[in-house]
Write a protein that holds these residues in place. Structure first.
Motif, PDB file in Angstrom:
ATOM      1  N   GLU A  74       0.817  -1.224   0.000  1.00  0.00           N
ATOM      2  CA  GLU A  74       0.000   0.000   0.000  1.00  0.00           C
ATOM      3  C   GLU A  74       0.853   1.278   0.000  1.00  0.00           C
ATOM      4  O   GLU A  74       0.400   2.317  -0.437  1.00  0.00           O
ATOM      5  N   LEU A  75       2.076   1.179   0.525  1.00  0.00           N
ATOM      6  CA  LEU A  75       2.925   2.381   0.570  1.00  0.00           C
ATOM      7  C   LEU A  75       3.430   2.764  -0.820  1.00  0.00           C
ATOM      8  O   LEU A  75       3.889   3.884  -1.033  1.00  0.00           O
ATOM      9  N   ASP A  76       3.363   1.837  -1.778  1.00  0.00           N
ATOM     10  CA  ASP A  76       3.784   2.106  -3.156  1.00  0.00           C
ATOM     11  C   ASP A  76       5.206   2.709  -3.173  1.00  0.00           C
ATOM     12  O   ASP A  76       5.411   3.846  -3.611  1.00  0.00           O
ATOM     13  N   LEU A  77       6.146   1.925  -2.648  1.00  0.00           N
ATOM     14  CA  LEU A  77       7.517   2.411  -2.430  1.00  0.00           C
ATOM     15  C   LEU A  77       8.355   2.367  -3.707  1.00  0.00           C
ATOM     16  O   LEU A  77       8.197   1.466  -4.526  1.00  0.00           O
ATOM     17  N   LYS A  78       9.259   3.370  -3.836  1.00  0.00           N
ATOM     18  CA  LYS A  78      10.171   3.435  -4.988  1.00  0.00           C
ATOM     19  C   LYS A  78      11.585   3.699  -4.472  1.00  0.00           C
ATOM     20  O   LYS A  78      11.751   4.419  -3.483  1.00  0.00           O
ATOM     21  N   PRO A  79      12.592   3.152  -5.165  1.00  0.00           N
ATOM     22  CA  PRO A  79      13.969   3.435  -4.750  1.00  0.00           C
ATOM     23  C   PRO A  79      14.211   4.942  -4.648  1.00  0.00           C
ATOM     24  O   PRO A  79      13.726   5.706  -5.481  1.00  0.00           O
ATOM     25  N   GLY A  80      14.939   5.348  -3.618  1.00  0.00           N
ATOM     26  CA  GLY A  80      15.291   6.756  -3.439  1.00  0.00           C
ATOM     27  C   GLY A  80      14.386   7.493  -2.461  1.00  0.00           C
ATOM     28  O   GLY A  80      14.717   8.592  -2.016  1.00  0.00           O
ATOM     29  N   GLN A  81      13.243   6.898  -2.100  1.00  0.00           N
ATOM     30  CA  GLN A  81      12.316   7.615  -1.217  1.00  0.00           C
ATOM     31  C   GLN A  81      12.803   7.677   0.239  1.00  0.00           C
ATOM     32  O   GLN A  81      13.544   6.813   0.692  1.00  0.00           O
ATOM     33  N   ILE A  82      12.318   8.705   0.931  1.00  0.00           N
ATOM     34  CA  ILE A  82      12.601   8.885   2.355  1.00  0.00           C
ATOM     35  C   ILE A  82      11.329   8.512   3.113  1.00  0.00           C
ATOM     36  O   ILE A  82      10.269   9.096   2.867  1.00  0.00           O
ATOM     37  N   VAL A  83      11.472   7.525   3.999  1.00  0.00           N
ATOM     38  CA  VAL A  83      10.298   6.977   4.683  1.00  0.00           C
ATOM     39  C   VAL A  83      10.470   7.116   6.201  1.00  0.00           C
ATOM     40  O   VAL A  83      11.568   6.932   6.728  1.00  0.00           O
ATOM     41  N   ARG A 109      24.225   5.383  -4.466  1.00  0.00           N
ATOM     42  CA  ARG A 109      23.845   6.756  -4.826  1.00  0.00           C
ATOM     43  C   ARG A 109      22.338   6.886  -5.030  1.00  0.00           C
ATOM     44  O   ARG A 109      21.787   7.970  -4.952  1.00  0.00           O
ATOM     45  N   TYR A 110      21.672   5.768  -5.312  1.00  0.00           N
ATOM     46  CA  TYR A 110      20.232   5.814  -5.586  1.00  0.00           C
ATOM     47  C   TYR A 110      19.393   5.339  -4.403  1.00  0.00           C
ATOM     48  O   TYR A 110      18.193   5.201  -4.501  1.00  0.00           O
ATOM     49  N   TRP A 111      20.070   5.065  -3.292  1.00  0.00           N
ATOM     50  CA  TRP A 111      19.361   4.595  -2.103  1.00  0.00           C
ATOM     51  C   TRP A 111      18.497   5.695  -1.480  1.00  0.00           C
ATOM     52  O   TRP A 111      18.917   6.841  -1.407  1.00  0.00           O
ATOM     53  N   GLY A 112      17.329   5.304  -1.020  1.00  0.00           N
ATOM     54  CA  GLY A 112      16.553   6.169  -0.146  1.00  0.00           C
ATOM     55  C   GLY A 112      16.964   5.873   1.288  1.00  0.00           C
ATOM     56  O   GLY A 112      18.018   5.266   1.527  1.00  0.00           O
ATOM     57  N   HIS A 113      16.133   6.288   2.259  1.00  0.00           N
ATOM     58  CA  HIS A 113      16.483   6.033   3.652  1.00  0.00           C
ATOM     59  C   HIS A 113      15.218   5.871   4.490  1.00  0.00           C
ATOM     60  O   HIS A 113      14.206   6.499   4.223  1.00  0.00           O
ATOM     61  N   VAL A 114      15.321   5.009   5.495  1.00  0.00           N
ATOM     62  CA  VAL A 114      14.219   4.811   6.438  1.00  0.00           C
ATOM     63  C   VAL A 114      14.618   5.406   7.791  1.00  0.00           C
ATOM     64  O   VAL A 114      15.677   5.072   8.319  1.00  0.00           O
ATOM     65  N   TYR A 115      13.784   6.300   8.303  1.00  0.00           N
ATOM     66  CA  TYR A 115      13.916   6.780   9.678  1.00  0.00           C
ATOM     67  C   TYR A 115      12.810   6.094  10.452  1.00  0.00           C
ATOM     68  O   TYR A 115      11.647   6.144  10.045  1.00  0.00           O
ATOM     69  N   THR A 116      13.168   5.422  11.538  1.00  0.00           N
ATOM     70  CA  THR A 116      12.135   4.735  12.318  1.00  0.00           C
ATOM     71  C   THR A 116      12.323   5.103  13.777  1.00  0.00           C
ATOM     72  O   THR A 116      13.458   5.212  14.261  1.00  0.00           O
ATOM     73  N   ILE A 117      11.226   5.342  14.478  1.00  0.00           N
ATOM     74  CA  ILE A 117      11.303   5.843  15.854  1.00  0.00           C
ATOM     75  C   ILE A 117      10.573   4.896  16.807  1.00  0.00           C
ATOM     76  O   ILE A 117       9.517   4.364  16.467  1.00  0.00           O
TER      77      ILE A 117
END
Ligand code: SAH
Length: 228
Positions: A74-83, A109-117
């Protein structure tokens, strides 16, 4: 073939058959992330049973595989996104997201990143260790704090392409809606009691908010300033 590998293949097949896992990048993420490395010690044999499992005596759980799969679809994730994920728990959901926005093998160079709390100190350490040991340490940052206030707390800036709350909120915390970028998607269980509504928010390019209820779900309650 080991029992764990057999169980994992069987679970993936059934999630595809049930229509929960659909896209090739989500199936690939599911294959790559070892759930047995995110369950509490002693629960490894149950890692590929489609059920939530307790995280020690913290009172919290690692979500059921079908829910983790449903959320990444459902999040419809793509490389490079910040989540941004609220409720790290074991770190499993964060690792699945990381595989979608920074797939193993893709040029960094094309990586996104996950911030999780995560608000629970024991789980912050547990998740950090799990993520490092499984190779996600560079793609996921685990923060200790109250995610209901956003991160940085209450900053009114559109920072995240996708936001997912993996605990049930009384209503969607306003700071999180403010931190969602335009064209962004936010998912959150909303409601009291054992079953809640899984709500999807879409922030359009003009900033207007569209809300849909996807299905019923069962998450532990969100705590903190905008929680219960
Ligand atoms: N996504 C997790 C499961 C989440 S369980 C996984 O994949 O394992 C929900 C988690 O949300 C619990 O660990 C709980 O401690 C945490 N939580 C509850 N309220 C929170 C808050 N306000 N901020 C951050 N974490 C919170």
């Amino acid at each position: 073939m080991s029992k764990i590998r057999r169980d994992k293949e069987r679970l993936i097949k059934s999630l595809i058959w049930e229509g929960v896992l659909k896209s090739s990048h989500c199936i690939e993420a599911f294959k790559r992330v070892p759930r047995e490395k995110f369950v509490w010690p002693g629960f490894e044999d149950e890692a590929y049973i489609d059920t939530p499992l307790p995280l020690g005596d913290t009172g919290q759980t690692i979500s059921a595989p079908h829910m983790a799969a449903y959320l990444i679809e459902e999040l419809d994730l793509k490389p490079g996104q910040i989540v941004f994920e609220i409720g790290t728990g074991s770190g499993y959901q964060a690792a699945l997201i990381a595989e979608c926005i920074a797939p193993t093998g893709l040029d960094r160079r094309y990586w996104g990143h996950v911030y999780t709390i995560e608000i629970n100190e024991v789980l912050v350490e547990f998740a950090r260790r799990n993520l490092i040991e499984t190779g996600y340490g560079d793609r996921v940052t685990v923060i200790r704090g109250d995610g209901s206030r956003g991160w940085p707390p209450e900053l009114e800036s559109e920072l995240y392409d996708r936001i997912v709350i993996t605990a049930a909120a009384p209503r969607i915390p306003t700071p999180l809606i403010k931190q969602l970028k335009k064209n962004g998607i936010l998912l959150s269980p909303v409601g009291r009691g054992f079953l809640q509504d899984l709500v999807k928010i879409y922030k359009a390019s003009d900033g207007s908010i569209y809300e849909t209820i996807l299905l019923k779900c069962a998450f532990v309650p969100l705590r903190g300033k905008y929680g219960f």
